[in-house]
Design an enzyme around this catalytic site. Structure first.
Site, PDB file in Angstrom:
ATOM      1  N   HIS A  62     -11.297   4.199 -11.552  1.00 55.30           N
ATOM      2  CA  HIS A  62     -10.354   5.307 -11.727  1.00 55.30           C
ATOM      3  C   HIS A  62     -11.011   6.676 -11.974  1.00 55.30           C
ATOM      4  CE1 HIS A  62      -6.578   3.346 -11.217  1.00 55.30           C
ATOM      5  NE2 HIS A  62      -6.809   2.445 -12.160  1.00 55.30           N
ATOM      6  N   HIS A 132      -3.984   1.409  -6.100  1.00 52.40           N
ATOM      7  CA  HIS A 132      -4.049   2.870  -6.050  1.00 52.40           C
ATOM      8  C   HIS A 132      -4.635   3.376  -4.734  1.00 52.40           C
ATOM      9  CE1 HIS A 132      -2.690   4.127 -10.090  1.00 52.40           C
ATOM     10  NE2 HIS A 132      -2.959   2.863 -10.359  1.00 52.40           N
ATOM     11  N   HIS A 231      -7.371  -7.776  -6.150  1.00 51.04           N
ATOM     12  CA  HIS A 231      -7.085  -6.786  -7.184  1.00 51.04           C
ATOM     13  C   HIS A 231      -6.000  -7.251  -8.152  1.00 51.04           C
ATOM     14  CE1 HIS A 231      -7.055  -2.870  -9.078  1.00 51.04           C
ATOM     15  NE2 HIS A 231      -5.734  -2.851  -8.992  1.00 51.04           N
TER      16      HIS A 231
END
Length: 391
Positions: A62, A132, A231
């Site tokens: 991230h 994401h 994921h």
């Protein structure tokens, strides 16, 4: 000598000029990285990998470049100059490089650099798509930061400069306008971020330069030895559909070769990048029977390794360590957790390498530790505290 210099024109050196411009743009946009020449590898299309001597799994990053480097150093994969020193180690980064931080592109370039360096010494760095990555290709920017928008704007500036440099010479191929077809305004979006949103769309839309160059190289489901990596998680329907089909469909979508991938694969709550059935806070709330059934349908699989749901107390396993959760929220944009990575060594078995100062002797713990070992944070029965964040 004068004659040879006179022949050095843009017309007979388009390839060299184009390569120079691309290197200049990469150096400027990546924060000063020189990427080694690419090494041919078929791993971009590979779904099943043999069991390596040493395997390292790294969770969600991230947009935190510093924590990314700390995680790689913790595993002994890079030296003080941030160059690969992991030898023949195989690394799997489980996805979610994008969002919540301001150095997403730096991480993408860094991982690409390590991929090329590792291949030279028979190592392997495998990157994966998280939810994401999918969201950003889908133009869902709810979790983008202002710093993240600015980083992409800086990249776009250098990218456009590079295109203008190429246009000065005949014979150099130039891509179409980066912003072709992208509106100047967006309903419900503040005007001060219009430019950032336009740039992010341009870079990450299907067939966009960043999407095609970096995200299209990611896998969505892989098997390495006896470990399955994904994921979010897998259900039987995903196994029956075929991991190769999942990976190919996502790649083709990112490359602009096909329309949207089905909701069952990458968008719904039960899709491979969103599933949380095996990531609940307490083991009793995890669907261990479904997990065992899924693993039984994958030849040789002993465990599923996943990210997506933050484990605030560190990497841990449930369902008899058949579900290993490795997202420790290390990014400052999440919980600013201490870096940890999972190691699977052919001789030493499964271990947690951690920077947690509570560990007195060394930086490692075992997933098979007993309470008397003082490694309670990795024990499923203790119900490790977790944080489940939106998206």
């Amino acid at each position: 000598m004068e004659s040879s210099q006179a022949n050095l024109t843009c017309q007979n050196l388009p390839r060299i000029l184009s390569s120079f411009v691309d290197t200049f743009v990469d150096f400027s946009a990546s924060g000063g990285l020189f990427l080694p020449p690419p090494t041919h590898s078929s791993s971009n299309n590979q779904t099943v990998f043999p069991s390596p001597t040493r395997l390292i799994a790294i969770g969600d990053l991230h947009g935190d470049f510093q924590k990314t480097k700390e995680a790689f150093k913790l595993a002994g994969l890079i030296n003080e100059s941030d160059k690969w020193c992991g030898g023949s180690t195989t690394v799997v980064q489980i996805g979610d490089v994008l969002d919540r931080g301001g150095e997403e592109l730096k991480i993408l370039y860094f991982l690409e650099k390590l991929k090329r360096e590792a291949l030279k010494v028979n190592g392997n760095v495998i990157t994966m798509n998280g939810n994401h990555e999918i969201m950003n290709v889908d133009f869902d920017f709810r979790y983008v930061t202002k710093e993240g928008l600015q980083e992409f704007q800086d990249w776009a500036m250098w990218y456009c400069v590079g295109n203008h440099m190429k246009m000065l010479c005949d014979g150099v191929s130039v891509v179409q306008d980066l912003f072709d077809g992208i509106p100047f305004e967006f309903r419900g979006v503040k005007p001060d971020v219009f430019d950032g949103i336009r740039t992010r769309i341009a870079a990450l839309r299907p067939k966009g330069p960043i999407a095609e160059r970096f995200l299209a190289k990611n896998q969505t489901v892989i098997v390495v030895g006896d470990s399955v990596f994904v994921h979010g998680g897998l259900l039987v329907k995903h196994v029956e559909y075929g991991f190769e089909n999942v990976n190919e469909e996502v790649k083709d979508w990112i490359c602009g070769l096909k329309g949207r991938v089905s909701r069952d694969l990458v968008r719904g709550r039960d899709s491979v990048v969103w599933l949380r059935k095996f990531s609940k806070e307490l083991e009793k709330d995890c669907d261990c029977s479904t997990l065992e059934h899924v693993l039984a349908t994958i030849p040789g699989a002993k465990r599923m390794i996943m990210g997506h749901t933050i484990q605030e107390s560190g990497i841990n396993g449930v369902c008899g360590n058949k579900a290993i959760r490795i997202d420790v929220g290390m990014s400052k944009g999440c919980t600013n957790g201490l870096p940890e990575v999972l190691e699977i060594d052919r001789d030493k078995g499964l271990r947690i390498l951690t920077s947690n100062p509570l560990y007195q002797n060394g930086k490692e713990g075992s997933l098979d530790a007993k309470p008397k070992d003082g490694l309670g944070l990795v024990l499923p029965e203790l119900g490790p505290k977790q944080v489940e964040v939106e998206a």
